[in-house]
Design a protein around this motif. Structure first.
Motif, short mmCIF file in Angstrom:
data_model
loop_
_atom_site.label_atom_id
_atom_site.label_comp_id
_atom_site.label_asym_id
_atom_site.label_seq_id
_atom_site.Cartn_x
_atom_site.Cartn_y
_atom_site.Cartn_z
N PRO A 480 0.80 -1.24 0.00
CA PRO A 480 0.00 0.00 0.00
C PRO A 480 0.82 1.28 0.00
CG PRO A 480 -0.07 -1.07 2.15
CD PRO A 480 0.57 -2.05 1.22
N GLU A 481 2.07 1.24 0.45
CA GLU A 481 2.87 2.46 0.52
C GLU A 481 3.92 2.54 -0.60
OE1 GLU A 481 2.05 4.75 2.61
OE2 GLU A 481 0.51 3.44 3.47
N ASN A 482 3.90 1.62 -1.52
CA ASN A 482 4.94 1.58 -2.56
C ASN A 482 4.36 1.66 -3.98
OD1 ASN A 482 7.05 1.26 -0.64
ND2 ASN A 482 6.54 -0.94 -0.51
N GLY A 483 3.32 2.48 -4.14
CA GLY A 483 2.67 2.56 -5.44
C GLY A 483 3.58 3.03 -6.55
N GLU A 484 4.59 3.90 -6.22
CA GLU A 484 5.48 4.42 -7.26
C GLU A 484 6.40 3.35 -7.82
OE1 GLU A 484 7.44 4.95 -3.27
OE2 GLU A 484 5.45 5.33 -4.13
N GLU A 485 6.52 2.21 -7.15
CA GLU A 485 7.38 1.14 -7.62
C GLU A 485 6.64 0.14 -8.51
OE1 GLU A 485 9.38 -0.69 -4.37
OE2 GLU A 485 10.16 1.21 -3.58
N TRP A 486 5.35 0.32 -8.65
CA TRP A 486 4.57 -0.62 -9.47
C TRP A 486 4.93 -0.49 -10.95
CZ3 TRP A 486 0.90 0.50 -13.32
CH2 TRP A 486 0.23 -0.61 -13.85
N ALA A 487 4.96 -1.60 -11.65
CA ALA A 487 5.24 -1.60 -13.09
C ALA A 487 4.56 -2.80 -13.73
CB ALA A 487 6.75 -1.65 -13.35
N LEU A 488 4.18 -2.63 -14.99
CA LEU A 488 3.62 -3.74 -15.75
C LEU A 488 4.72 -4.74 -16.06
CD1 LEU A 488 1.40 -1.76 -18.29
CD2 LEU A 488 0.55 -3.35 -16.55
N SER A 489 4.48 -5.99 -15.77
CA SER A 489 5.46 -7.04 -16.10
C SER A 489 5.30 -7.45 -17.56
CB SER A 489 5.26 -8.25 -15.20
OG SER A 489 4.02 -8.90 -15.51
N GLY A 490 6.29 -8.19 -18.05
CA GLY A 490 6.19 -8.70 -19.42
C GLY A 490 4.97 -9.58 -19.61
N ASP A 491 4.65 -10.39 -18.61
CA ASP A 491 3.46 -11.25 -18.69
C ASP A 491 2.19 -10.41 -18.68
OD1 ASP A 491 4.96 -13.54 -18.82
OD2 ASP A 491 4.84 -13.97 -16.65
N ASP A 492 2.20 -9.33 -17.89
CA ASP A 492 1.02 -8.44 -17.87
C ASP A 492 0.77 -7.87 -19.27
OD1 ASP A 492 0.66 -8.78 -15.16
OD2 ASP A 492 1.81 -6.98 -14.62
N ILE A 493 1.84 -7.36 -19.89
CA ILE A 493 1.71 -6.76 -21.23
C ILE A 493 1.25 -7.80 -22.24
CG2 ILE A 493 3.02 -5.73 -23.12
CD1 ILE A 493 4.68 -4.26 -21.01
#
Length: 501
Positions: A480-493
């Protein structure tokens, strides 16, 4: 890739379009069949007689000695007796001469606002635009774009074959192109497809797209021959992604916007609590940091790729350009003053019109016809299907015996049987094949007409944005406190790419 395997060494043909004949037919037998309502049409000055005679000799030797189609010559001045006599002596078909009315030849601004006209022409000369400082060239392009088909000698034809002074043909054409186009439901044919000089047509494409939008024209598949579709994704927010150049940039921008969408979803639902990163992104956006700057060279998410059919050789139906839809398009262009404020050529205008009004299956690439105009030339390899040369009964013998002997010694077919298409072609010793040039668009034609090609699909932006927000919220449930570190993974894309429209 063109250096590794030159375009001229690749087969080009599909169910959509292929050469009408790979190699030679018996032209004496073909000539027994009925003719089309067609003619060669030449726009020339009296001073171009030598160049006109050179073109006639070449086309009569390689085609018309068997088929005897008529010739029509047009001029903005009266033809001299010398011009008429020389031309009649060189042709095997009937010949007619016509004068272009001044009202069809001169740009209206020459009379309505001569200072505006002359300043526009001079300004193009100052900028070094090719032919831009020549009023006669602007008049010619405008005439071929809008009034050529209305001339009383042309308008009753079903078909025309445009011929320029001082052109060469390198192969024998032993079938009737007009009748073959009729039989295959073709309406326009070309031999060379190249890119235009951008400084001659800086506003032609956006003017054309404006016309298409104004008239709700549903663009057919041939439009992709001339237009880069920059639409990667389609949805409610697609206008916010028009500055991205490829999918990598799209996914990066989507990832940056997902926290904003999360904040907007929170504000709509009145849920308790929102992560700090989403609030920060929302604050940046409302302060102007997230606004999109759309590049100036794009129009309606489209971009002109500068490709066009080189219209100094073209075989086409006259009714295509006599139609109301084409006339309306031409008059829309006329009102923009582009025929003299810029140096619009008839070639890109014809091509963009074809992109609006014809399917690609109605256009034909005469790959088997060897042709040269100016410094550009196309000369195909010969097919293995050759026949001995037989002279036509009405041949005028424009070439000397030495020249005739030259053409009888045609090039040997290549070892790759799928490549050769020509009939008795003899390419010049210094031949530079335009298909292999970086300025050629034939590779695009081949790709667009390939049997295995699948239509381009846009990403379903609404579905992808919704799914991406769900992925972000799932991440926040654990971090909950690390939203800026979120990224789409290769599997997500990879999974999101499956959503298309």
């Amino acid at each position: 890739m063109l250096k590794a395997v030159p375009m001229s060494e690749r087969p080009v043909g599909s169910r959509m379009d292929s050469v009408f004949e790979s190699g030679c037919r018996d032209p004496l037998e073909e000539a027994q069949k009925p003719r089309a309502n067609a003619a060669f049409v030449v726009l020339a000055r009296n001073s171009e007689l030598d160049g006109v005679l050179s073109s006639i000799r070449s086309l009569e030797r390689h085609f018309n000695q068997w088929f005897n189609y008529p010739w029509i010559f047009l001029n903005d001045e009266v033809f001299t007796d010398e011009f008429k006599d020389e031309v009649k002596a060189a042709t095997s078909g009937k010949v007619r001469f016509g004068t272009v009315p001044a009202v069809r030849w001169h740009v209206p601004a020459e009379n309505d606002d001569p200072l505006f006209f002359s300043e526009a022409i001079e300004e193009q000369g100052d900028r070094g635009i090719m032919y831009g400082s020549m009023p006669a060239y602007h008049r010619m392009c405008r005439f071929y774009s809008g009034y050529f088909f209305d001339h009383y000698l042309v308008r009753k034809l079903d078909w025309y074959w445009r011929v320029e002074p001082d052109v060469d043909f390198f192969c024998d054409i032993t079938y009737d192109p007009f009748k073959e186009m009729e039989a295959h439901n073709k309406k326009y044919g070309f031999t060379i497809m190249i890119k235009e000089l951008i400084n001659t047509v800086p506003n032609l494409f956006r003017t054309t797209v404006a016309y298409a939008k104004k008239n709700d024209i549903k663009l057919p598949d041939s439009w992709s021959l001339f237009s880069k579709d920059l639409e990667i994704a389609r949805g409610t927010n697609d206008h916010l992604y028009r500055d991205v150049k490829d999918k990598d940039q799209f996914w990066k921008k989507l990832q940056g916007r997902v926290p904003l969408y999360r904040a907007m979803r929170w504000s709509d639902t009145n849920e308790d609590g929102i992560d700090s990163h989403s609030l920060k992104v929302l604050a940046d956006y409302t302060n102007g940091g997230g606004l999109t700057n759309v590049p100036a060279d794009r129009f309606d998410n489209l971009e002109y790729n500068l490709c066009h059919f080189w219209s100094n050789f073209e075989i086409g139906r006259t009714d295509l350009f006599q139609s109301k839809q084409y006339r309306d398009y031409f008059h829309f262009l006329e009102e923009s003053n582009g025929f003299f404020v810029e140096r619009w050529g008839d070639a890109p205008i014809h091509s963009l019109a074809l992109g609006m009004f014809l399917n690609q299956s109605e256009i034909h690439y005469f790959r088997d016809i060897g042709y040269r105009h100016s410094t550009l030339e196309h000369c195909p390899a010969n097919s293995i299907n050759q026949r001995p040369y037989s002279e036509g009964p009405r041949y005028r013998h424009g070439y000397s015996k030495q020249e005739e002997d030259y053409w009888l010694k045609f090039d040997s077919p290549p070892s790759d049987k799928d490549i050769g298409t020509g009939c008795r072609c003899r390419c010049p010793d210094d031949h530079q094949e335009i298909e292999n040039s970086g300025s050629s668009c034939v590779s695009l034609w081949a790709m667009m007409s390939d049997d295995e090609r699948t239509p381009k699909k846009a990403l379903d932006l609404d579905r992808i944005e919704s799914e991406a927000v769900n992925l972000y919220e799932k991440y926040l449930s654990k971090h909950p406190e690390n939203g800026e570190e979120w990224a789409l993974s290769g599997d997500d894309i990879k999974r999101l790419e499956q959503f298309t429209v």
